[in-house]
Scaffold this active site. Structure first.
Site, PDB file in Angstrom:
ATOM      1  N   GLY A 253       0.767  -1.234   0.000  1.00  0.00           N
ATOM      2  CA  GLY A 253       0.000   0.000   0.000  1.00  0.00           C
ATOM      3  C   GLY A 253       0.797   1.284   0.000  1.00  0.00           C
ATOM      4  CD  GLU A 288       0.751  -9.294   1.382  1.00  0.00           C
ATOM      5  OE1 GLU A 288      -0.147  -8.525   0.983  1.00  0.00           O
ATOM      6  OE2 GLU A 288       0.519 -10.421   1.823  1.00  0.00           O
ATOM      7  N   PRO A 289       4.809  -4.968  -0.357  1.00  0.00           N
ATOM      8  CG  PRO A 289       6.964  -4.060  -0.355  1.00  0.00           C
ATOM      9  CD  PRO A 289       6.133  -5.165   0.253  1.00  0.00           C
ATOM     10  N   GLY A 290       4.153  -3.441  -3.525  1.00  0.00           N
ATOM     11  CA  GLY A 290       4.276  -3.617  -4.961  1.00  0.00           C
ATOM     12  C   GLY A 290       4.732  -2.302  -5.569  1.00  0.00           C
ATOM     13  NE  ARG A 291       0.487   2.450  -5.915  1.00  0.00           N
ATOM     14  CZ  ARG A 291      -0.515   2.436  -6.804  1.00  0.00           C
ATOM     15  NH1 ARG A 291      -0.377   3.015  -7.965  1.00  0.00           N
ATOM     16  NH2 ARG A 291      -1.649   1.845  -6.508  1.00  0.00           N
ATOM     17  CE1 TYR A 331      -7.913   1.659 -10.421  1.00  0.00           C
ATOM     18  CE2 TYR A 331      -5.798   2.003 -11.474  1.00  0.00           C
ATOM     19  CZ  TYR A 331      -6.748   1.154 -10.932  1.00  0.00           C
ATOM     20  OH  TYR A 331      -6.497  -0.191 -10.919  1.00  0.00           O
ATOM     21  CB  CYS A 358     -12.121   3.739 -31.060  1.00  0.00           C
ATOM     22  SG  CYS A 358     -11.060   3.770 -32.505  1.00  0.00           S
TER      23      CYS A 358
HETATM   24  N1  LLP Z   1      -1.124  -7.146  -1.056  1.00  0.00           N
HETATM   25  C1  LLP Z   1      -2.374  -7.336  -1.499  1.00  0.00           C
HETATM   26  C2  LLP Z   1      -3.193  -8.368  -0.874  1.00  0.00           C
HETATM   27  C3  LLP Z   1      -2.876  -6.536  -2.546  1.00  0.00           C
HETATM   28  O1  LLP Z   1      -4.117  -6.714  -2.970  1.00  0.00           O
HETATM   29  C4  LLP Z   1      -2.048  -5.538  -3.126  1.00  0.00           C
HETATM   30  C5  LLP Z   1      -2.538  -4.688  -4.218  1.00  0.00           C
HETATM   31  C6  LLP Z   1      -0.729  -5.403  -2.644  1.00  0.00           C
HETATM   32  C7  LLP Z   1      -0.308  -6.218  -1.596  1.00  0.00           C
HETATM   33  C8  LLP Z   1       0.234  -4.412  -3.205  1.00  0.00           C
HETATM   34  O2  LLP Z   1      -0.197  -3.102  -3.046  1.00  0.00           O
HETATM   35  P1  LLP Z   1       0.768  -1.882  -3.393  1.00  0.00           P
HETATM   36  O3  LLP Z   1       1.948  -1.954  -2.456  1.00  0.00           O
HETATM   37  O4  LLP Z   1       1.190  -2.022  -4.801  1.00  0.00           O
HETATM   38  O5  LLP Z   1      -0.058  -0.685  -3.155  1.00  0.00           O
HETATM   39  N2  LLP Z   1      -4.099  -1.247 -10.153  1.00  0.00           N
HETATM   40  C9  LLP Z   1      -4.100  -0.278  -9.077  1.00  0.00           C
HETATM   41  C10 LLP Z   1      -3.552  -0.841  -7.800  1.00  0.00           C
HETATM   42  C11 LLP Z   1      -4.276  -2.079  -7.321  1.00  0.00           C
HETATM   43  C12 LLP Z   1      -3.686  -2.701  -6.088  1.00  0.00           C
HETATM   44  C13 LLP Z   1      -4.274  -4.023  -5.801  1.00  0.00           C
HETATM   45  N3  LLP Z   1      -3.734  -4.710  -4.675  1.00  0.00           N
HETATM   46  C14 LLP Z   1      -3.351   0.963  -9.543  1.00  0.00           C
HETATM   47  O6  LLP Z   1      -2.863   0.993 -10.666  1.00  0.00           O
HETATM   48  O7  LLP Z   1      -3.277   1.951  -8.814  1.00  0.00           O
END
Ligand code: LLP
Length: 436
Positions: A253, A288-291, A331, A358
């Site tokens: 998050g 669990e970071p992604g972004r 978004y 389109c």
């Molecule tokens: N853990 C779980 C269970 C999740 O559902 C997610 C993201 C993460 C970790 C990683 O979250 P982050 O650290 O990346 O915020 N497509 C959207 C974002 C969707 C996120 C979904 N879940 C966007 O482009 O903003």
């Protein structure tokens, strides 16, 4: 126009990688204009140094804790990015059998993989048990029953955590907010309490963990603090009731800076909240970071197709579109748009920056003030390393864009541009009718 940082600034505000100064802009030591000439556009460009930098900063902030980073594969599931994570010691947070397969292929050990998601199929559960993933994050009683049935039939004991829905507003976009009671994710603390009380009903599931994930692109510490406190309170209550908790997964998050003025939470401040809330916890802490790890390490390089003077607005049509990067359409997300080369010196105008798809929603920016552009100019769309390529489609029969990973002065094509034949692979030229 002065140089703009491409990737990220360290906590001291120092620019770490990439700039748009000079003739064309570079990613690490690689010239973006030459990259575009060699590999074509639209082209995703990722910086290995930027990804490593982010991961190491987070790992450093966690020093002294029994903690691990499980990279949320959905943010960018390219194999090269996953291999980089594996090399740096990260695990993976997966939400599908496909992500499990990719992670294992990239060398992420199963013991460092956690399986999240609100709807895991029986086949995916079998696949994850076979692989020996570290932990299932369970989101409903039905899923708990299913895991019990499958694990028991296989003679295995599955490690599981309950995903708590702490009912906290993450103060982010509604479509990526996951921790409020009206969201489909997790279960209430009351429900989780009941599961722990009846844990012997599920002898093939070792329920000894807690999990949460309240949303994405979180820029404010307050909801994080609140959610952590709720989860910590519950952990203490469970321990007092005699339930040993072996792991607490605080989710992902962490937000990033897409736009000037946005102030992301720093890794140290974030981890300080975790340290404080989980003070005295003796198990393993997972993140669990992604972004946070990949967003600012990537850009989408596109070329201007044409400028169009409409009745009411001035349009800049790029060769990238919503099928390549969906975030602005889905978004209304802001991404900085940086013209490269000579364009950067031209006087500013206000554009609606759009793609060729389109749909009116195929818009990267509305009324964006930026230097006047011409057909053939390159425009870098920043902050595209997360939820860019991983959310791409072939809508309008536009083949998937190529992706490159830059490391120092070298680059590697880590995804070839999709060919037309690859795009229709699986579609027979004539239907073969069958009866079920
Ligand atoms: N853990 C779980 C269970 C999740 O559902 C997610 C993201 C993460 C970790 C990683 O979250 P982050 O650290 O990346 O915020 N497509 C959207 C974002 C969707 C996120 C979904 N879940 C966007 O482009 O903003």
């Amino acid at each position: 126009m002065s140089g703009r940082p491409f990737f990220w600034q360290d906590p001291g505000g120092k620019m770490q990688q990439g700039n748009t100064r000079g003739d064309a802009g570079t990613c690490e030591g690689v010239d973006l204009a030459s990259l575009a000439r060699r590999e074509g556009t639209p082209l995703y460009v990722y910086s290995a140094a930027a990804i490593r930098g982010r991961l190491r900063a987070l790992q450093a902030a966690l020093a002294g804790l029994d903690a691990g980073v499980c990279y949320a594969v959905k943010a960018n599931s390219n194999g090269a990015v996953l291999r980089l994570m594996a090399e740096e010691g990260a695990g993976a947070d997966i939400v599908s059998g496909g992500e499990l397969w990719r992670s294992l292929r990239a060398g992420i050990p199963a013991g460092r993989i956690v399986f999240s998601g609100v709807g895991k199929s029986a086949a995916e559960i079998v696949q994850a048990l076979e692989a020996g993933v570290a932990r299932f994050n369970i989101e409903s009683r039905a899923e708990l029953e299913l895991l019990e049935a499958i694990a028991s039939a296989r003679g295995q004991v599955a490690h599981a955590a309950v995903r708590i829905n702490p009912d906290v507003d993450a103060l982010t976009h509604a479509k990526i907010s996951t921790g409020k009671s009206e969201n489909k994710f997790g279960v209430s603390i009351a429900e989780a309490r009941a599961w722990f009380a009846q844990a012997d009903r599920w002898p093939s599931v070792r329920l000894d963990g807690l999990h949460m994930h309240i949303g994405s692109q979180i820029l404010s510490l307050e909801p994080v603090r609140q959610a952590l406190q709720r989860m910590a309170g519950f952990w203490r209550e469970l321990e007092a009731a005699g339930h040993a908790i072996a792991s607490i997964d605080v989710g992902g998050g962490l937000g990033v800076r897409y736009r000037e003025g946005e102030r992301p939470i720093e890794a140290d401040a974030y981890v300080a909240e975790i340290r404080q809330a989980l003070d005295g916890f003796r198990g393993r802490i997972l993140l669990e970071p992604g972004r946070y790890l990949v967003a600012e390490a990537g850009l989408l390089l596109s070329r201007v197709l044409l400028e169009k003077e409409g009745e009411a607005r001035r349009f800049l049509v790029l060769d990238a579109a919503m099928n390549d990067l969906l975030r602005p359409s889905l978004y209304d997300a802001w991404h900085d748009l940086v013209p490269l080369g000579d364009a950067a010196e031209r006087p500013p105008v206000a554009y609606d920056v759009v793609g060729p798809v389109c749909e009116t929603g195929d818009t990267f920016a509305t009324g964006r003030t930026m230097p006047r552009c011409e057909a053939g100019d390159l425009v870098a769309i920043l902050g595209a390393g997360a939820y860019g390529a991983s959310m791409a489609s072939t809508y309008n029969s536009r083949p998937l864009a190529a992706e490159v990973l830059v490391d120092g002065a070298r680059y590697a094509v880590v995804r070839r541009r999709q060919t037309l034949d690859e795009m229709i692979a699986g579609e027979p030229s004539a239907a073969t009718w069958q009866t079920p």
